[in-house]
Design a protein around this motif. Structure first.
Motif, PDB file in Angstrom:
ATOM      1  N   HIS A  36      -9.632  -0.874  -8.868  1.00  0.00           N
ATOM      2  CA  HIS A  36      -8.723  -1.142  -9.975  1.00  0.00           C
ATOM      3  C   HIS A  36      -8.537  -2.637 -10.229  1.00  0.00           C
ATOM      4  O   HIS A  36      -8.423  -3.058 -11.382  1.00  0.00           O
ATOM      5  N   VAL A  37      -8.522  -3.429  -9.167  1.00  0.00           N
ATOM      6  CA  VAL A  37      -8.418  -4.884  -9.381  1.00  0.00           C
ATOM      7  C   VAL A  37      -9.685  -5.395 -10.075  1.00  0.00           C
ATOM      8  O   VAL A  37      -9.623  -6.193 -11.012  1.00  0.00           O
ATOM      9  N   LEU A  75       0.210  -4.972  -6.702  1.00  0.00           N
ATOM     10  CA  LEU A  75      -1.120  -5.204  -6.137  1.00  0.00           C
ATOM     11  C   LEU A  75      -1.753  -6.452  -6.759  1.00  0.00           C
ATOM     12  O   LEU A  75      -2.301  -7.301  -6.057  1.00  0.00           O
ATOM     13  N   LEU A  76      -1.647  -6.553  -8.095  1.00  0.00           N
ATOM     14  CA  LEU A  76      -2.206  -7.731  -8.773  1.00  0.00           C
ATOM     15  C   LEU A  76      -1.519  -9.011  -8.301  1.00  0.00           C
ATOM     16  O   LEU A  76      -2.168 -10.033  -8.059  1.00  0.00           O
ATOM     17  N   TYR A  91      -3.806   3.787 -11.932  1.00  0.00           N
ATOM     18  CA  TYR A  91      -3.711   3.499 -10.499  1.00  0.00           C
ATOM     19  C   TYR A  91      -2.657   4.391  -9.846  1.00  0.00           C
ATOM     20  O   TYR A  91      -2.863   4.921  -8.754  1.00  0.00           O
ATOM     21  N   GLU A 124     -10.139  11.409  -7.196  1.00  0.00           N
ATOM     22  CA  GLU A 124     -10.602  10.537  -8.282  1.00  0.00           C
ATOM     23  C   GLU A 124     -10.398   9.096  -7.815  1.00  0.00           C
ATOM     24  O   GLU A 124      -9.321   8.746  -7.339  1.00  0.00           O
ATOM     25  N   SER A 163      -3.636   6.992  -7.002  1.00  0.00           N
ATOM     26  CA  SER A 163      -3.190   6.702  -5.632  1.00  0.00           C
ATOM     27  C   SER A 163      -2.112   7.677  -5.174  1.00  0.00           C
ATOM     28  O   SER A 163      -2.097   8.079  -4.011  1.00  0.00           O
ATOM     29  N   GLN A 164      -1.230   8.085  -6.075  1.00  0.00           N
ATOM     30  CA  GLN A 164      -0.125   8.960  -5.681  1.00  0.00           C
ATOM     31  C   GLN A 164      -0.453  10.441  -5.890  1.00  0.00           C
ATOM     32  O   GLN A 164       0.351  11.311  -5.588  1.00  0.00           O
ATOM     33  N   MET A 201       0.844  -1.206   0.000  1.00  0.00           N
ATOM     34  CA  MET A 201       0.000   0.000   0.000  1.00  0.00           C
ATOM     35  C   MET A 201       0.877   1.252   0.000  1.00  0.00           C
ATOM     36  O   MET A 201       1.887   1.294   0.673  1.00  0.00           O
ATOM     37  N   GLU A 222      -7.041   8.420   4.175  1.00  0.00           N
ATOM     38  CA  GLU A 222      -6.037   7.833   3.287  1.00  0.00           C
ATOM     39  C   GLU A 222      -6.136   6.300   3.290  1.00  0.00           C
ATOM     40  O   GLU A 222      -6.058   5.654   2.245  1.00  0.00           O
ATOM     41  N   PHE A 268       0.651  -1.017  -9.431  1.00  0.00           N
ATOM     42  CA  PHE A 268      -0.523  -1.853  -9.688  1.00  0.00           C
ATOM     43  C   PHE A 268      -0.142  -3.312  -9.908  1.00  0.00           C
ATOM     44  O   PHE A 268      -0.871  -4.212  -9.488  1.00  0.00           O
ATOM     45  N   LEU A 294      -9.538   2.304  -3.716  1.00  0.00           N
ATOM     46  CA  LEU A 294      -8.757   2.360  -4.953  1.00  0.00           C
ATOM     47  C   LEU A 294      -8.318   0.964  -5.387  1.00  0.00           C
ATOM     48  O   LEU A 294      -8.443   0.585  -6.561  1.00  0.00           O
ATOM     49  N   ASP A 295      -7.803   0.189  -4.423  1.00  0.00           N
ATOM     50  CA  ASP A 295      -7.336  -1.166  -4.745  1.00  0.00           C
ATOM     51  C   ASP A 295      -8.488  -2.011  -5.271  1.00  0.00           C
ATOM     52  O   ASP A 295      -8.365  -2.699  -6.287  1.00  0.00           O
ATOM     53  N   ARG A 328      -9.268   5.378   1.434  1.00  0.00           N
ATOM     54  CA  ARG A 328      -9.105   5.704   0.011  1.00  0.00           C
ATOM     55  C   ARG A 328      -8.297   4.587  -0.676  1.00  0.00           C
ATOM     56  O   ARG A 328      -8.613   4.162  -1.785  1.00  0.00           O
ATOM     57  N   ASN A 329      -7.277   4.105   0.007  1.00  0.00           N
ATOM     58  CA  ASN A 329      -6.483   3.019  -0.569  1.00  0.00           C
ATOM     59  C   ASN A 329      -7.286   1.735  -0.699  1.00  0.00           C
ATOM     60  O   ASN A 329      -7.135   0.997  -1.669  1.00  0.00           O
ATOM     61  N   PHE A 382      -9.755  -4.318 -13.697  1.00  0.00           N
ATOM     62  CA  PHE A 382      -8.801  -5.071 -14.505  1.00  0.00           C
ATOM     63  C   PHE A 382      -9.285  -6.510 -14.721  1.00  0.00           C
ATOM     64  O   PHE A 382      -9.272  -7.012 -15.840  1.00  0.00           O
TER      65      PHE A 382
END
Lengths: 263, 244
Positions: free
Chosen positions: B80-81, A9-10, A103, B52, A107-108, A1, B69, A6, B76-77, B72-73, B84
């Motif tokens: 996006h997973v 993460l995958l 991502y 976003e 995220s950043q 985290m 935070e 990404f 977000l995770d 949010r993570n 995808f």
């Protein structure tokens, strides 16, 4: 985290771009028998930015699998990846890349640098080496993007092991590329002005003529099929982002300046 | 210590008081539909409050920055997973809330041995065809859906005042972003002060703190439909308060 990676993460969810071990039970793998591959993609700088184009054919051995493949894929608003090689792997790499950039930005809370984007593709190709070495997953893409730091487009090409090279003026890849690489070199070196000085219309004409030339000499590259409304994918990149040249315009240009003049 | 039911209920009640107290000083967050899509607005003192999340989804947050935070993570995770592995079309605000955020927040709230999340969140989603959707998520995991507009603010008078105004607003979805921006800024102020002090509070705020706004709009090119509203746009739209 917190690192914005990404792919990591995958992987933490069990994803693998390429299996670490691939077994053919000791038998030689005949890649041509079932792998769809071969193509022609090109990118060059022109007056308005960078132009990237690709033919539409996907083949497996001597079989034409598909004639409407999109090999120039938007990765983000200012970057595209043109794919040459095994579509299954190439499309997967493009998908990972697209999500990676999104991502990271979200995220950043900042865009990934162009250098970071270029390296991200290289890392994915390295992860894919086991499949590439076994002949069923090789990809040799071109990556083109607008670099806000120098207010100009940049072109990178890769080998299947992930080595990255920045091209000064142009890059080509795929089975049909040897036939047009020399033409581009000739055009760039000995015509009145370098290719980078071409206006957009002439740049599109050049790209279409190059792809038609590749299709003439490479069975794995598809040419224009007007009756079926099949044209190459042609995209431009500049400070305004990625833009695809519409088929209607390609059709007009093809009729006026690309269709056969001499047999 | 908490094994007896009445002690556990007491402890949860104490947490609620503690969280309300913590959130009293948080800056409100507003989301209103507009002709272009959904406008989000807040005022910050250095820490971003609007984010976003995915192609058509944005987050507004009030509360402790570290807790925001972390959540949010999480979202977000998950987004996006999912986007995808399946498709961006399968990433929806409802699923992110119901299966992602809400259980995590509720668990932390009810596990007395753990620190709860000091947050109140807003999730805005631009629908593919139907009207924009807004959700709020409270620190106890309760989430609600809204369409007309949302003000995240400390509970009590501020929320009641804002809800009354929201009901009276003509359908903001019919009006352009710059007109809705005005309403959003007034609503935000109503989250901090009484109605008669709104104008002066906005003037003071514009001098002392930073406005933050974002827009979810279908007309943006490419798959990502969120963009921050630029400071030039905000300067232009707040001139009536700055000039006086």
């Amino acid at each position: 985290m917190g690192e914005g990676d990404f792919l990591d993460l995958l992987k933490s969810k069990g994803y693998a771009l390429a299996p670490a071990h691939f077994s053919s039970n000791g038998k030689a793998v005949s890649a041509e028998a079932f792998v769809s591959s071969a193509t022609t993609i090109l990118a060059f700088k022109y007056q308005g930015g960078v132009l990237v184009a690709g033919d539409r054919r996907a083949t497996a051995g001597t079989t034409v699998m598909y004639d409407r493949a999109d090999k120039v894929i938007d990765i983000d608003s200012h970057a595209v990846m043109a794919i040459a090689g095994v579509p299954a792997t190439a499309f997967e790499i493009a998908r990972v890349l697209e999500h990676s950039f999104k991502y990271y930005r979200r995220s950043q809370l900042q865009d990934l640098s162009l250098e970071g984007k270029v390296r991200a593709l290289s890392k994915l190709l390295k992860d894919n080496i086991p499949m590439a070495m076994q002949g069923i997953g090789a990809v040799a893409p071109i990556f083109a993007a607008y670099d806000p730091k120098i207010s100009s487009g940049r072109i990178y090409f890769y080998d299947m092991l992930g080595a990255e090279f920045e091209s000064v003026e142009f890059a080509t890849s795929g089975s049909g590329s040897p036939g047009i690489r020399g033409v581009l070199h000739f055009q760039n070196k000995w015509r009145d002005e370098p290719v980078s000085s071409l206006p957009e219309e002439e740049a599109v004409v050049l790209a279409m003529r190059l792809l038609e030339t590749a299709a003439e000499f490479d069975a794995a590259t598809g040419g224009v099929k007007q009756g079926a409304n099949v044209y190459p994918i042609v995209k431009t990149i500049n400070e305004n982002g990625v833009r695809e040249i519409p088929i209607e315009r390609l059709n007009t240009i093809y009729d006026a300046q690309v269709a056969v003049r001499h047999v | 210590m908490f094994d007896e039911p009445y002690r556990w209920v007491d402890a949860v009640s104490n947490r609620r008081e503690y969280l309300e107290e913590q959130l009293k000083s948080a800056s409100p967050v507003v989301a209103l539909p507009c002709r272009e899509g959904i406008l989000l607005l807040s005022v910050n003192t250095g820490t971003q409050k609007l984010y976003e999340i995915y192609d058509r989804i944005a987050l507004g947050a009030m509360g402790h920055p570290a807790d925001v935070e972390r959540l949010r993570n999480v979202v977000l995770d998950m987004a996006h997973v999912e986007g995808f592995n399946r498709s961006p079309a399968d990433v929806t605000a409802r699923r992110l809330l119901q299966f992602g955020l809400a259980p995590v927040v509720k668990e932390a709230f009810e596990e007395i041995g753990r620190a709860p999340y000091i947050i109140r969140l807003l999730i805005a989603e631009l629908g593919h065809s139907e009207r924009p959707t807004l959700y709020t998520l409270n620190y106890d995991g309760v989430f609600k859906e809204a369409h007309q507009g949302v003000l995240l603010a400390p509970f009590g008078e501020a929320t009641e005042r804002a809800e009354a105004v929201l009901k009276k607003l003509s359908d903001p979805a019919e009006r352009p972003m710059e007109a809705v921006f005005d309403d959003a800024l007034s609503l935000w102020a109503l989250g901090e002060v009484e109605a008669e002090k709104v104008d002066s509070h906005i003037k003071d705020t514009l001098q002392e703190r930073s406005l933050e706004a974002g827009l979810l709009s279908s007309s943006l090119p490419g798959p990502s439909k969120y963009r921050p509203v630029t400071s030039d746009e905000m300067n232009q739209w707040t001139q009536k308060w700055q000039a006086e």
